[in-house]
Motif scaffolding. Sequence first.
Motif, PDB file in Angstrom:
ATOM      1  N   UNK A 188      73.110  34.345  79.047  1.00 56.06           N
ATOM      2  CA  UNK A 188      71.562  35.444  78.718  1.00 56.06           C
ATOM      3  C   UNK A 188      71.040  35.029  80.406  1.00 56.06           C
ATOM      4  N   UNK A 189      70.561  35.920  81.542  1.00 56.68           N
ATOM      5  CA  UNK A 189      70.734  35.661  82.783  1.00 56.68           C
ATOM      6  C   UNK A 189      70.225  34.865  83.648  1.00 56.68           C
ATOM      7  N   UNK A 190      69.437  33.722  82.954  1.00 57.02           N
ATOM      8  CA  UNK A 190      68.774  33.046  83.054  1.00 57.02           C
ATOM      9  C   UNK A 190      69.174  31.498  84.191  1.00 57.02           C
ATOM     10  N   UNK A 191      70.711  31.899  83.440  1.00 57.24           N
ATOM     11  CA  UNK A 191      71.483  30.944  83.818  1.00 57.24           C
ATOM     12  C   UNK A 191      72.485  31.131  84.836  1.00 57.24           C
ATOM     13  N   UNK A 192      72.700  30.361  86.551  1.00 58.16           N
ATOM     14  CA  UNK A 192      72.844  30.622  87.053  1.00 58.16           C
ATOM     15  C   UNK A 192      74.224  31.501  87.633  1.00 58.16           C
ATOM     16  N   UNK A 193      75.068  30.939  86.873  1.00 58.88           N
ATOM     17  CA  UNK A 193      76.078  32.300  87.451  1.00 58.88           C
ATOM     18  C   UNK A 193      75.226  34.210  86.579  1.00 58.88           C
ATOM     19  N   UNK A 315      76.411  46.418  83.128  1.00 55.20           N
ATOM     20  CA  UNK A 315      75.744  46.692  83.526  1.00 55.20           C
ATOM     21  C   UNK A 315      74.423  46.957  82.002  1.00 55.20           C
ATOM     22  N   UNK A 316      74.869  47.843  81.354  1.00 52.21           N
ATOM     23  CA  UNK A 316      73.998  48.287  79.972  1.00 52.21           C
ATOM     24  C   UNK A 316      73.250  47.059  79.958  1.00 52.21           C
ATOM     25  N   UNK A 317      73.918  46.248  79.169  1.00 46.39           N
ATOM     26  CA  UNK A 317      73.549  44.625  78.358  1.00 46.39           C
ATOM     27  C   UNK A 317      72.621  44.344  78.921  1.00 46.39           C
ATOM     28  N   UNK A 318      73.258  43.425  80.413  1.00 48.51           N
ATOM     29  CA  UNK A 318      72.002  42.554  81.488  1.00 48.51           C
ATOM     30  C   UNK A 318      70.315  44.101  81.941  1.00 48.51           C
ATOM     31  N   UNK A 319      71.067  45.061  81.647  1.00 47.28           N
ATOM     32  CA  UNK A 319      70.045  45.824  82.099  1.00 47.28           C
ATOM     33  C   UNK A 319      69.093  45.764  81.233  1.00 47.28           C
TER      34      UNK A 319
END
Length: 346
Positions: A188-193, A315-319
């Motif tokens: 999940x793109x709340x984590x740093x990396x 990109x489609x996953x995280x967008x």
Amino acid sequence: MTASRTVLVTGGAGFIGSNFIRHLLARYDYHIINLDKLTYAGNLDNLRDVEDDPRYRFVQGDVCDAAVVTELMNEASAVVNFAAESHVDRSIEDAGVFIQTQVYGAFVLLEAARQAPSLDRFLHISTDEVYGHSIGDQRFTEEDPFRPRSPYAAAKAGGELQCHAFGETYGLPIVVARPANNIGPYQYPEKAIPLFVTNALDDEPLPLYGEGLQVRDRLFVDDHCEALDLLLHSGEIGEAYNISAGNERANTEVAETILEMLEKPKSLIRFVEDRPGHDQRYAMSSRKLEALGWSPRHDYEAAMEKTVAWYRDHREWWEKIKSGEYREYYERMYGQRLAESKPFES
Ligand code: NAD
Ligand code: DAU
């Protein structure tokens, strides 16, 4: 373990759980039940490629719900407990749900495991954060005391301690994993990396806390899954195992690696107000696990290359994630901080 076993995986729609389910289905003829509440971090997109596998079953539910847990535990020969609120920053905002899932949820699972007719392993996923942060050259071993320093880490320590107590008191077949900081696909793109990589791809700033000097040990998620596989099958009952890759790097270096890999300018780095109580460094010895035959296959560069490439190519996953609840979270967490941030000077 023989074929046709049933493994109950909790929190399997999250980052590590989904990678682990894929790992088990690829290697064994097991039946997998994935019990997941689908919090903001749970995402069924993480398992699209296996959702039609007849050996896989998803159940939406809460590990704190004794009725659903008991029903599923009665079918299981093993349980792997990933379910947790996993983000330190969110635990600083509001720790209640962390205590609920990590502590009470673990208790509900343990109680059900006690009554289960055919359970022979309870693999609990703890964290390196239970040791607190390491000062100087200190490298924690499994014998070191617990000194958790964030609400997240304290809740994880509470859950793990109950596992040991149930093992001692009721003879439950407990094995505990204490993994380092995982990186890889589906985080999940709340984590740093994933946050840094996806921001860089969009030419957005990379917010580094404080001076960016804190150190984390980056463990590629596939290496972690191999370690958990080993513990599920050969971990000694009653024991805890550190899982460390030895890939320790400061946050600034990690941000620079990402920008180099994506050919983006260093000027995207911004230093922002620090996380309260920010742990300086995590470092562990994995000797005990290595004695069982595990070693990580990915060094820092290989782990980072695969991770950066996955987010670049998906990109489609995280967008989809970044357009939802995430926007509000991002503004709350970073809006003011970025407005007051300092630039990077190389
Ligand atoms: P994640 O946040 O990506 O996934 C957690 C999953 O648990 C989500 O699918 C969520 O819906 C589910 N969940 C949350 N509360 C639940 C509840 N009450 N009942 C059922 N399901 C619930 O987390 P992750 O990064 O995959 O971490 C998995 C586990 O590994 C956690 O226990 C975490 O503490 C531990 N861990 C993570 C790391 C890391 O670097 N990510 C390192 C060490 C340990
Ligand atoms: O070490 C294991 C732990 O690793 C797990 O138990 C946790 O579930 C997992 O979230 C992770 O915790 P961290 O706090 O280390 O991960 P995070 O990605 O939040 O932060 C990594 C480092 O980067 C940390 O030093 C804080 C810093 N950071 C983080 C964010 C989100 C930044 O500098 N900027 C940021 O925006």
